[in-house]
Structures are given as structure tokens and as C-alpha cells.
Design an enzyme around this catalytic site. Structure first.
Site, PDB file in Angstrom:
ATOM      1  N   SER A  98     -16.556 -10.909  28.702  1.00  0.00           N
ATOM      2  CA  SER A  98     -15.419 -11.325  29.543  1.00  0.00           C
ATOM      3  C   SER A  98     -15.723 -12.551  30.402  1.00  0.00           C
ATOM      4  CB  SER A  98     -14.933 -10.155  30.407  1.00  0.00           C
ATOM      5  OG  SER A  98     -14.484  -9.089  29.588  1.00  0.00           O
ATOM      6  N   TRP A 144     -15.190 -16.600  17.673  1.00  0.00           N
ATOM      7  CA  TRP A 144     -13.748 -16.453  17.397  1.00  0.00           C
ATOM      8  C   TRP A 144     -13.426 -15.085  16.804  1.00  0.00           C
ATOM      9  CZ3 TRP A 144     -11.834 -21.768  14.974  1.00  0.00           C
ATOM     10  CH2 TRP A 144     -12.024 -22.778  15.926  1.00  0.00           C
ATOM     11  N   LYS A 145     -14.460 -14.321  16.451  1.00  0.00           N
ATOM     12  CA  LYS A 145     -14.273 -13.003  15.818  1.00  0.00           C
ATOM     13  C   LYS A 145     -13.331 -13.148  14.617  1.00  0.00           C
ATOM     14  CE  LYS A 145     -15.091 -10.915  20.280  1.00  0.00           C
ATOM     15  NZ  LYS A 145     -15.231  -9.691  21.005  1.00  0.00           N
ATOM     16  N   GLY A 179     -16.072 -14.733  23.857  1.00  0.00           N
ATOM     17  CA  GLY A 179     -15.143 -14.263  22.833  1.00  0.00           C
ATOM     18  C   GLY A 179     -13.744 -14.771  23.115  1.00  0.00           C
ATOM     19  N   GLY A 180     -12.920 -13.927  23.720  1.00  0.00           N
ATOM     20  CA  GLY A 180     -11.504 -14.225  23.938  1.00  0.00           C
ATOM     21  C   GLY A 180     -11.225 -15.613  24.515  1.00  0.00           C
ATOM     22  N   GLU A 235     -25.184  -8.855  26.115  1.00  0.00           N
ATOM     23  CA  GLU A 235     -23.763  -8.545  26.160  1.00  0.00           C
ATOM     24  C   GLU A 235     -23.577  -7.046  26.426  1.00  0.00           C
ATOM     25  OE1 GLU A 235     -21.270 -11.638  23.962  1.00  0.00           O
ATOM     26  OE2 GLU A 235     -21.860 -10.145  22.496  1.00  0.00           O
ATOM     27  N   GLY A 240     -14.541  -7.969  26.006  1.00  0.00           N
ATOM     28  CA  GLY A 240     -13.099  -7.876  25.779  1.00  0.00           C
ATOM     29  C   GLY A 240     -12.377  -6.944  26.740  1.00  0.00           C
TER      30      GLY A 240
HETATM   31  C1  PEP Z   1     -18.088 -11.515  22.432  1.00  0.00           C
HETATM   32  O1  PEP Z   1     -17.342 -11.402  21.486  1.00  0.00           O
HETATM   33  O2  PEP Z   1     -19.288 -11.681  22.213  1.00  0.00           O
HETATM   34  C2  PEP Z   1     -17.552 -11.459  23.790  1.00  0.00           C
HETATM   35  C3  PEP Z   1     -18.375 -11.562  24.792  1.00  0.00           C
HETATM   36  O3  PEP Z   1     -16.195 -11.280  23.912  1.00  0.00           O
HETATM   37  P1  PEP Z   1     -15.328 -11.489  25.258  1.00  0.00           P
HETATM   38  O4  PEP Z   1     -15.738 -12.801  25.863  1.00  0.00           O
HETATM   39  O5  PEP Z   1     -13.908 -11.494  24.789  1.00  0.00           O
HETATM   40  O6  PEP Z   1     -15.641 -10.347  26.158  1.00  0.00           O
END
Ligand code: PEP
Length: 248
Positions: free
Chosen positions: A209, A9-10, A230-231, A165, A171
């Protein structure tokens, strides 16, 4: 090992919105949860509230970072022992945002992972190349350096999770090709196996993403055993569609 879908959730959410999102997720993922292990990683102050909502369900809670020490004069940091006491089962360490924003090195990430293991937590150790490193053709070198430097030598496959990642995919809406993901995950499995006699049972997540629209293809890729999201983890319906995308 079951697939693992982790929601990062950051630094998002209020007490009210976190409780509401956790409750909505529990209701939405109820059926999907059978397909994968699911963990929510809210901001540290919201862990008790999210844990209260998820307690007794199959959805686990995790931290987004921890310190290398159990306690002491470390203003603003979070003890892995406290995370465990609060009911966390996982903790993300070495996320690229921490490596970039807080100058975290492989050595520090490894010490955090070791502290997490000691506290009974499963560290989700993040690695990944930047866009500039990728353009210079350095992905393999960067991954080798980060995996060797960040993953505790004594860690067994069932006790740790590694998340690949690519920084340029986080993001941004860009994702690595499945061929690239398979190649890097294969490299991570080989690196992990070296000196440990194998990588059976090691879960290697892809992050960057991931959303409902691309999850099925990514999760079906060789050596991918889950996703760090993440998002899309901030949207209950989207997140549960990602969980449902895990191969049966
Ligand atoms: C993350 O925060 O580890 C991530 C992969 O973010 P997102 O899915 O938004 O790219």
C-alpha cells in the site's frame, strides 16, 4: 546503489491500456527518474509491448515471475532466459500472491532466484509475514526463515534485491509503521550479511500500500532503498510522485 522503485502491474491491463500507461509513465517520470531506478513489471504477454515503449528510456522492464528452468515441458510457465531476451532486467520472485495462490515454497523461490541470476536478471525476492503470523508475534521468525530459505547463498548484494512486503499490507491500504519497517529491514540486512561479510549495496524495498501520500516517510526510513508498488503503479501521476519521494 540508486533507490529502486518497481511497479507490479499484477494481472492488469490490455495491450492498448498497457501501451498507453507505459507511454504516460515515460512522459510523467522523465524528471523523476533521475532520483531512482524505475522498473515496470507488466503481465508476461505485455512485456514486448511495454518494452517497445520504454526502450531507449531510463525505465526498465521486469517479469512478475519465472520458472527455475531455461526451457522444457512446463506449460504456462515463463523462462528467465526468455525474459532476458525480451529485454527484462529484473524479475519478481516469491511474491506473496504466488506463495499463496501457487503454493510456492522458499526452496522454489530460491531456485527461481538462482535461475534468474543465471539468465542475467536481477531477482526481486519477496518476503513478508501474514496477518496471523504477525498477531502471533512470529514476524522475526518468518522473515528469518524466508530470507535464509529464499535468497541464494552465493548472491552478492548488487545482484539481488529483497522486498519486504507484509502480506496484510498488500492492497489493503494498511502500511507497517516506519519503526516496524526499519526493524524488519535491519533484520534482513543482518541476515543477508551473515556468511557474506556484509550487506553494503543491497537494496531492500518496502511494499504494501505504498502511495504518494506515504512514500516520502517510508522511503526516508532506515535501511529502505526503494519500494515495490502494486495498485499505485497503475496511475502514472501517483507512481511518479512516489519516485519523486526518494531522498536525494
Ligand atoms: C504488491 O503487489 O507487491 C503490492 C505491494 O501491492 P500494493 O502496493 O497494491 O499493496
Amino acid at each position: 546503489m540508486p533507490y529502486l522503485i518497481a511497479g507490479n502491474w499484477k494481472m492488469n491491463g490490455t495491450l492498448a491500456s498497457a501501451e498507453a500507461l507505459a507511454a504516460e509513465l515515460i512522459a510523467t517520470v522523465r524528471g523523476a527518474a533521475a532520483q531512482a531506478e524505475v522498473v515496470l513489471c507488466p503481465p508476461a504477454p505485455l512485456i514486448p509491448a511495454v518494452r517497445a515503449v520504454t526502450k531507449g528510456t531510463a525505465v526498465a522492464v521486469g517479469g512478475q515471475d519465472c520458472h527455475t528452468k531455461e526451457k522444457g515441458a512446463h506449460t504456462g510457465d515463463v523462462s528467465p532466459v526468455l525474459l532476458a531476451e525480451l529485454g527484462c532486467r529484473f524479475v519478481i520472485v516469491g511474491h506473496s500472491e504466488r506463495r499463496a495462490d501457487h503454493g510456492e515454497t522458499d526452496e522454489l523461490v530460491r531456485a527461481k532466484a538462482e535461475a534468474a541470476l543465471k539468465a542475467g536478471l536481477t531477482p526481486i525476492i519477496c518476503v513478508g509475514e501474514t496477518e496471523a503470523e504477525r498477531e502471533r508475534g512470529e514476524t522475526t521468525t518468518v522473515i528469518a526463515r524466508q530470507v535464509t530459505g529464499s535468497v541464494p547463498g552465493g548472491a552478492t548484494a548488487e545482484k539481488v534485491v529483497i522486498a519486504y512486503e507484509p502480506v496484510w499490507a498488500i492492497g489493503t491500504g494498511k502500511t507497517a509503521t516506519t519503526a516496524d519497517i526499519a526493524a524488519v529491514h535491519g533484520q534482513i540486512a543482518t541476515l543477508f550479511a551473515a556468511g557474506r561479510g556484509g550487506s553494503d549495496g543491497l537494496r531492500i524495498l518496502y511494499g504494501g500500500s505504498v502511495k504518494a501520500a506515504n512514500a516520502k516517510e517510508i522511503l526516508a526510513t532506515n535501511n529502505v532503498s526503494g519500494a515495490l508498488v502494486g495498485g499505485a503503479s497503475l496511475d502514472a501521476a501517483e507512481f511518479s510522485r512516489i519516485i519523486e519521494s526518494c531522498p536525494r
